[in-house]
Design a protein around this motif. Structure first.
Motif, PDB file in Angstrom:
ATOM      1  N   PHE A 173       8.161 -17.241 -16.991  1.00 56.58           N
ATOM      2  CA  PHE A 173       8.089 -17.251 -15.560  1.00 56.58           C
ATOM      3  C   PHE A 173       7.945 -18.697 -15.105  1.00 56.58           C
ATOM      4  N   SER A 174       7.126 -19.780 -15.434  1.00 55.92           N
ATOM      5  CA  SER A 174       7.292 -21.032 -14.760  1.00 55.92           C
ATOM      6  C   SER A 174       8.391 -21.697 -14.897  1.00 55.92           C
ATOM      7  N   SER A 175       9.510 -21.377 -15.828  1.00 59.43           N
ATOM      8  CA  SER A 175      10.763 -22.098 -15.966  1.00 59.43           C
ATOM      9  C   SER A 175      11.688 -21.768 -14.797  1.00 59.43           C
ATOM     10  N   TYR A 176      11.484 -20.522 -13.941  1.00 58.35           N
ATOM     11  CA  TYR A 176      12.425 -20.094 -13.303  1.00 58.35           C
ATOM     12  C   TYR A 176      12.159 -20.329 -11.684  1.00 58.35           C
ATOM     13  N   SER A 177      13.213 -20.660 -10.909  1.00 63.07           N
ATOM     14  CA  SER A 177      13.046 -20.467  -9.342  1.00 63.07           C
ATOM     15  C   SER A 177      12.985 -18.826  -9.242  1.00 63.07           C
ATOM     16  N   MET A 178      12.209 -18.519  -8.203  1.00 59.88           N
ATOM     17  CA  MET A 178      12.068 -17.223  -7.646  1.00 59.88           C
ATOM     18  C   MET A 178      12.223 -17.224  -6.409  1.00 59.88           C
ATOM     19  N   ASN A 179      12.637 -16.009  -5.793  1.00 61.71           N
ATOM     20  CA  ASN A 179      13.260 -15.817  -4.323  1.00 61.71           C
ATOM     21  C   ASN A 179      12.533 -14.367  -3.578  1.00 61.71           C
ATOM     22  N   TRP A 180      12.572 -14.370  -2.347  1.00 65.68           N
ATOM     23  CA  TRP A 180      12.483 -13.098  -1.928  1.00 65.68           C
ATOM     24  C   TRP A 180      13.757 -12.945  -0.902  1.00 65.68           C
ATOM     25  N   VAL A 181      14.260 -11.629  -1.242  1.00 70.59           N
ATOM     26  CA  VAL A 181      15.308 -11.225  -0.421  1.00 70.59           C
ATOM     27  C   VAL A 181      15.101 -10.029   0.401  1.00 70.59           C
ATOM     28  N   ARG A 182      15.708  -9.825   1.701  1.00 69.48           N
ATOM     29  CA  ARG A 182      15.281  -8.377   2.281  1.00 69.48           C
ATOM     30  C   ARG A 182      16.742  -7.843   2.771  1.00 69.48           C
ATOM     31  N   GLN A 183      16.387  -6.527   3.113  1.00 68.35           N
ATOM     32  CA  GLN A 183      17.295  -5.816   3.288  1.00 68.35           C
ATOM     33  C   GLN A 183      16.860  -4.908   4.644  1.00 68.35           C
ATOM     34  N   ALA A 184      17.359  -5.039   5.841  1.00 67.86           N
ATOM     35  CA  ALA A 184      17.041  -4.060   6.928  1.00 67.86           C
ATOM     36  C   ALA A 184      17.642  -2.765   6.694  1.00 67.86           C
ATOM     37  N   PRO A 185      17.238  -1.769   7.218  1.00 67.71           N
ATOM     38  CA  PRO A 185      17.601  -0.304   7.211  1.00 67.71           C
ATOM     39  C   PRO A 185      19.189  -0.480   7.762  1.00 67.71           C
ATOM     40  N   GLY A 186      20.170   0.021   6.736  1.00 70.47           N
ATOM     41  CA  GLY A 186      21.566   0.146   7.236  1.00 70.47           C
ATOM     42  C   GLY A 186      22.308  -1.304   7.117  1.00 70.47           C
ATOM     43  N   ARG A 216      14.992 -13.230  -9.333  1.00 71.19           N
ATOM     44  CA  ARG A 216      14.998 -14.644 -10.246  1.00 71.19           C
ATOM     45  C   ARG A 216      16.418 -15.100  -9.904  1.00 71.19           C
ATOM     46  N   ASP A 217      16.195 -16.605 -10.033  1.00 71.30           N
ATOM     47  CA  ASP A 217      17.280 -17.337 -10.029  1.00 71.30           C
ATOM     48  C   ASP A 217      17.940 -17.431 -11.461  1.00 71.30           C
ATOM     49  N   LEU A 218      19.130 -17.231 -11.616  1.00 70.91           N
ATOM     50  CA  LEU A 218      19.800 -17.530 -12.967  1.00 70.91           C
ATOM     51  C   LEU A 218      19.493 -19.064 -13.570  1.00 70.91           C
ATOM     52  N   GLY A 219      19.688 -19.780 -12.679  1.00 72.80           N
ATOM     53  CA  GLY A 219      19.520 -21.569 -13.155  1.00 72.80           C
ATOM     54  C   GLY A 219      20.561 -21.978 -13.469  1.00 72.80           C
ATOM     55  N   GLY A 220      20.664 -23.081 -14.084  1.00 73.91           N
ATOM     56  CA  GLY A 220      22.018 -23.563 -14.362  1.00 73.91           C
ATOM     57  C   GLY A 220      22.542 -24.727 -13.399  1.00 73.91           C
ATOM     58  N   TYR A 272      23.832 -26.728 -10.127  1.00 74.83           N
ATOM     59  CA  TYR A 272      23.348 -26.456  -8.788  1.00 74.83           C
ATOM     60  C   TYR A 272      24.410 -25.945  -7.811  1.00 74.83           C
ATOM     61  N   ARG A 273      25.783 -26.129  -8.579  1.00 75.19           N
ATOM     62  CA  ARG A 273      26.611 -25.607  -7.798  1.00 75.19           C
ATOM     63  C   ARG A 273      26.947 -24.024  -8.063  1.00 75.19           C
ATOM     64  N   GLU A 274      26.082 -23.569  -8.877  1.00 72.92           N
ATOM     65  CA  GLU A 274      26.326 -22.137  -9.381  1.00 72.92           C
ATOM     66  C   GLU A 274      25.135 -21.137  -9.117  1.00 72.92           C
ATOM     67  N   HIS A 275      24.534 -21.114  -8.033  1.00 71.88           N
ATOM     68  CA  HIS A 275      23.569 -20.517  -7.609  1.00 71.88           C
ATOM     69  C   HIS A 275      23.824 -18.763  -7.763  1.00 71.88           C
ATOM     70  N   SER A 276      22.944 -18.085  -8.346  1.00 73.18           N
ATOM     71  CA  SER A 276      22.828 -16.773  -8.363  1.00 73.18           C
ATOM     72  C   SER A 276      21.653 -16.109  -8.595  1.00 73.18           C
ATOM     73  N   ASN A 301      33.618 -18.130 -13.108  1.00 77.69           N
ATOM     74  CA  ASN A 301      34.141 -16.850 -13.274  1.00 77.69           C
ATOM     75  C   ASN A 301      33.215 -16.101 -14.694  1.00 77.69           C
ATOM     76  N   ASN A 302      31.988 -15.820 -14.464  1.00 71.49           N
ATOM     77  CA  ASN A 302      31.204 -15.399 -15.430  1.00 71.49           C
ATOM     78  C   ASN A 302      30.855 -14.157 -15.180  1.00 71.49           C
ATOM     79  N   ARG A 303      30.721 -13.189 -16.175  1.00 69.99           N
ATOM     80  CA  ARG A 303      30.025 -11.728 -16.165  1.00 69.99           C
ATOM     81  C   ARG A 303      28.750 -11.826 -16.946  1.00 69.99           C
ATOM     82  N   PRO A 304      27.839 -11.267 -16.393  1.00 70.92           N
ATOM     83  CA  PRO A 304      26.467 -10.963 -17.109  1.00 70.92           C
ATOM     84  C   PRO A 304      26.731 -10.013 -18.286  1.00 70.92           C
TER      85      PRO A 304
END
Lengths: 121, 108
Positions: free
Chosen positions: A29-42, A97-101, A103-107, B51-54
């Motif tokens: 856990f300590s090695s990863y950035s973590m996030n909150w994402v929300r989704q309003a109804p619809g 969880r952030d995949l990491g890697g 800085y240009r490749e956030h996911s 272009n990477n797929r999990p």
């Protein structure tokens, strides 16, 4: 197996507070950035806040000053303290969880199932 | 308003190819990631980086980028690909994250 389990959602009146938790397991856990994402109804997805492994913190403008993100690496848990809640904060809140890697490749590579928050009068 | 722009809805015939696009100034500096979301489910990462797929994502999903536009292509769309698709990247400052408004894909 990576698991993220949110809890703490519920019904609250405008101006009230809630604290969300996300219990993480299956990774360092300590090695990863973590996030909150929300989704309003619809509606679509909205990023709320991020915290790096060393606790650098970022907030969306819509919640800055009202929400506080934190983490406890010893308990492998992520938190979101939500104060001064508004009707427009009504949403399902996901821990991700952030995949990491690069800085240009956030996911976000892993997501919890979400916890619903309803702000109503 | 979202800093990443997606078409609200796209349709594709079963077995055909469909491209879903995402436009934004920050995409000139940062790659987009793409998420599939089915009703009642959490989002699922399908493409990240150049272009990477999990692991577990079918190879009919691919990503590309040119200028301020990122694209998700599904080659040979299947019925199970019917879902909402969201792009995500950093904003122009790099400190904040942003999602596109989402594209509802219908497989005919």
């Amino acid at each position: 197996e990576v698991q993220l389990v949110e809890s703490g959602g519920g019904l609250v009146k405008p101006g009230g507070s809630l604290r969300l938790s996300c219990a993480a397991s299956g990774f360092t856990f300590s090695s990863y950035s973590m996030n909150w994402v929300r989704q309003a109804p619809g509606k679509g997805l909205e990023w709320v806040s991020s915290i790096t492994g060393s606790s650098y913190i970022y907030y969306a403008d819509s919640v800055k000053g009202r929400f506080t993100i934190s983490r406890d690496n010893a308990k492998t848990s992520l938190y979101l303290q939500m104060n001064s809640l508004r009707a427009e904060d009504t949403a399902v809140y996901y821990c991700a969880r952030d995949l990491g890697g690069s800085y240009r490749e956030h996911s976000f590579d892993y997501w919890g199932q979400g916890t619903p928050v309803t702000v109503f009068s | 308003s979202s800093e990443l722009t997606q078409d609200p809805a796209v349709s594709v015939a079963l077995g055909q190819t469909v491209r879903i696009t995402c436009q934004g100034d920050s995409l000139r500096s940062y790659y987009a990631s793409w998420y599939q979301q089915k009703p009642g489910q959490a989002p699922l990462l399908v493409i990240y980086g150049k272009n990477n797929r999990p692991s577990g994502i079918p190879d009919r999903f691919s990503g590309s980028s040119s200028g301020n536009t990122a694209s998700l292509t599904i080659t040979g769309a299947q019925a199970e690909d019917e879902a909402d698709y969201y792009c995500n990247s950093r904003d122009i400052s790099g400190d904040h994250l942003v999602f596109g408004g989402g594209t509802k894909l219908t497989v005919l």
